[in-house]
Scaffold this motif. Sequence first.
Motif, PDB file in Angstrom:
ATOM      1  N   PRO A 292       0.798  -1.236   0.000  1.00  0.00           N
ATOM      2  CA  PRO A 292       0.000   0.000   0.000  1.00  0.00           C
ATOM      3  C   PRO A 292       0.836   1.295   0.000  1.00  0.00           C
ATOM      4  N   ASP A 293       2.074   1.270   0.498  1.00  0.00           N
ATOM      5  CA  ASP A 293       2.858   2.523   0.547  1.00  0.00           C
ATOM      6  C   ASP A 293       3.713   2.713  -0.713  1.00  0.00           C
ATOM      7  N   TYR A 294       3.586   1.776  -1.682  1.00  0.00           N
ATOM      8  CA  TYR A 294       4.528   1.808  -2.815  1.00  0.00           C
ATOM      9  C   TYR A 294       4.511   3.152  -3.538  1.00  0.00           C
ATOM     10  N   LEU A 295       3.316   3.689  -3.793  1.00  0.00           N
ATOM     11  CA  LEU A 295       3.214   4.924  -4.599  1.00  0.00           C
ATOM     12  C   LEU A 295       3.583   6.167  -3.787  1.00  0.00           C
ATOM     13  N   GLU A 296       3.723   6.036  -2.462  1.00  0.00           N
ATOM     14  CA  GLU A 296       4.226   7.175  -1.670  1.00  0.00           C
ATOM     15  C   GLU A 296       5.731   7.314  -1.889  1.00  0.00           C
ATOM     16  N   ILE A 297       6.380   6.204  -2.202  1.00  0.00           N
ATOM     17  CA  ILE A 297       7.849   6.196  -2.327  1.00  0.00           C
ATOM     18  C   ILE A 297       8.275   6.235  -3.793  1.00  0.00           C
ATOM     19  N   ILE A 298       7.558   5.476  -4.632  1.00  0.00           N
ATOM     20  CA  ILE A 298       7.911   5.379  -6.058  1.00  0.00           C
ATOM     21  C   ILE A 298       6.920   6.203  -6.888  1.00  0.00           C
ATOM     22  N   LYS A 299       7.447   7.309  -7.449  1.00  0.00           N
ATOM     23  CA  LYS A 299       6.585   8.268  -8.151  1.00  0.00           C
ATOM     24  C   LYS A 299       6.281   7.842  -9.585  1.00  0.00           C
ATOM     25  N   GLU A 300       7.182   7.029 -10.181  1.00  0.00           N
ATOM     26  CA  GLU A 300       6.919   6.585 -11.552  1.00  0.00           C
ATOM     27  C   GLU A 300       7.180   5.084 -11.656  1.00  0.00           C
ATOM     28  N   PRO A 301       6.161   4.269 -11.299  1.00  0.00           N
ATOM     29  CA  PRO A 301       6.338   2.804 -11.406  1.00  0.00           C
ATOM     30  C   PRO A 301       6.628   2.395 -12.847  1.00  0.00           C
ATOM     31  N   MET A 302       7.361   1.323 -13.040  1.00  0.00           N
ATOM     32  CA  MET A 302       7.620   0.780 -14.372  1.00  0.00           C
ATOM     33  C   MET A 302       7.851  -0.723 -14.243  1.00  0.00           C
ATOM     34  N   ASP A 303       7.492  -1.469 -15.300  1.00  0.00           N
ATOM     35  CA  ASP A 303       7.662  -2.932 -15.313  1.00  0.00           C
ATOM     36  C   ASP A 303       7.758  -3.385 -16.763  1.00  0.00           C
ATOM     37  N   LEU A 304       8.116  -4.648 -16.985  1.00  0.00           N
ATOM     38  CA  LEU A 304       8.401  -5.133 -18.343  1.00  0.00           C
ATOM     39  C   LEU A 304       7.143  -5.248 -19.202  1.00  0.00           C
ATOM     40  N   GLU A 305       5.990  -5.528 -18.569  1.00  0.00           N
ATOM     41  CA  GLU A 305       4.729  -5.587 -19.329  1.00  0.00           C
ATOM     42  C   GLU A 305       4.382  -4.196 -19.860  1.00  0.00           C
ATOM     43  N   THR A 306       4.580  -3.179 -19.012  1.00  0.00           N
ATOM     44  CA  THR A 306       4.331  -1.795 -19.433  1.00  0.00           C
ATOM     45  C   THR A 306       5.305  -1.395 -20.535  1.00  0.00           C
ATOM     46  N   VAL A 307       6.581  -1.806 -20.408  1.00  0.00           N
ATOM     47  CA  VAL A 307       7.575  -1.516 -21.457  1.00  0.00           C
ATOM     48  C   VAL A 307       7.129  -2.141 -22.782  1.00  0.00           C
ATOM     49  N   MET A 308       6.642  -3.375 -22.723  1.00  0.00           N
ATOM     50  CA  MET A 308       6.199  -4.065 -23.955  1.00  0.00           C
ATOM     51  C   MET A 308       5.041  -3.299 -24.599  1.00  0.00           C
ATOM     52  N   SER A 309       4.102  -2.810 -23.771  1.00  0.00           N
ATOM     53  CA  SER A 309       2.968  -2.073 -24.355  1.00  0.00           C
ATOM     54  C   SER A 309       3.442  -0.724 -24.903  1.00  0.00           C
ATOM     55  N   LYS A 310       4.471  -0.138 -24.300  1.00  0.00           N
ATOM     56  CA  LYS A 310       5.012   1.132 -24.826  1.00  0.00           C
ATOM     57  C   LYS A 310       5.700   0.917 -26.179  1.00  0.00           C
ATOM     58  N   ILE A 311       6.328  -0.246 -26.355  1.00  0.00           N
ATOM     59  CA  ILE A 311       6.929  -0.561 -27.669  1.00  0.00           C
ATOM     60  C   ILE A 311       5.831  -0.519 -28.727  1.00  0.00           C
ATOM     61  N   ASP A 312       4.694  -1.207 -28.413  1.00  0.00           N
ATOM     62  CA  ASP A 312       3.592  -1.310 -29.379  1.00  0.00           C
ATOM     63  C   ASP A 312       2.909   0.028 -29.614  1.00  0.00           C
ATOM     64  N   LYS A 313       3.057   0.952 -28.665  1.00  0.00           N
ATOM     65  CA  LYS A 313       2.482   2.300 -28.846  1.00  0.00           C
ATOM     66  C   LYS A 313       3.510   3.261 -29.451  1.00  0.00           C
ATOM     67  N   HIS A 314       4.599   2.706 -29.967  1.00  0.00           N
ATOM     68  CA  HIS A 314       5.618   3.499 -30.669  1.00  0.00           C
ATOM     69  C   HIS A 314       6.210   4.576 -29.750  1.00  0.00           C
TER      70      HIS A 314
END
Length: 130
Positions: free
Chosen positions: A41-63
């Motif tokens: 639950p506190d993750y977003l208080e500490i990490i302002k810009e989460p990122m992960d490999l699934e999100t990276v893959m979708s960003k590839i497809d969104k050019h």
Amino acid sequence: ISQEENTLRELRIFLRDICAKLARNKQFFMFTKPVDIEEVPDYLEIIKEPMDLETVMSKIDKHCYICARDFLDDIDLIVRNALEYNPDKSAEDKHIRHRACSLRDKAYAFIKAEMDSDFEDTCRDIRDKR
Ligand SMILES: COC(=O)[C@H](Cc1ccco1)c1ccncc1
């Protein structure tokens, strides 16, 4: 279609292959999906810009990535977030920091091994004039 679009299509094919290889690696399972905010639950208080490999893959497809550097910036973000959220001396924090550093090293090694530097220079020129 334009030579630039041909280059960027080849970049996307290349980045999908690298991202898939990283996501297939069992060592990196904790980086493959967004950190579960219900679990942490506190993750977003500490990490302002989460990122992960699934999100990276979708960003590839969104050019979203016009060169390998842009892709590696998001890999570095995954790593930085893991180091920042798991900073303690505990064995589990040391373990995830070690895995995060391994993710970064594997990503850079795949790019270096499989990407022609002239190709990346061409992609940078496209990015810089956009
Ligand atoms: C990138 O993943 C993380 O930073 C979470 C943080 C986390 C802490 C508790 C639950 O999840 C993580 C997941 C698995 N193993 C260690 C830490």
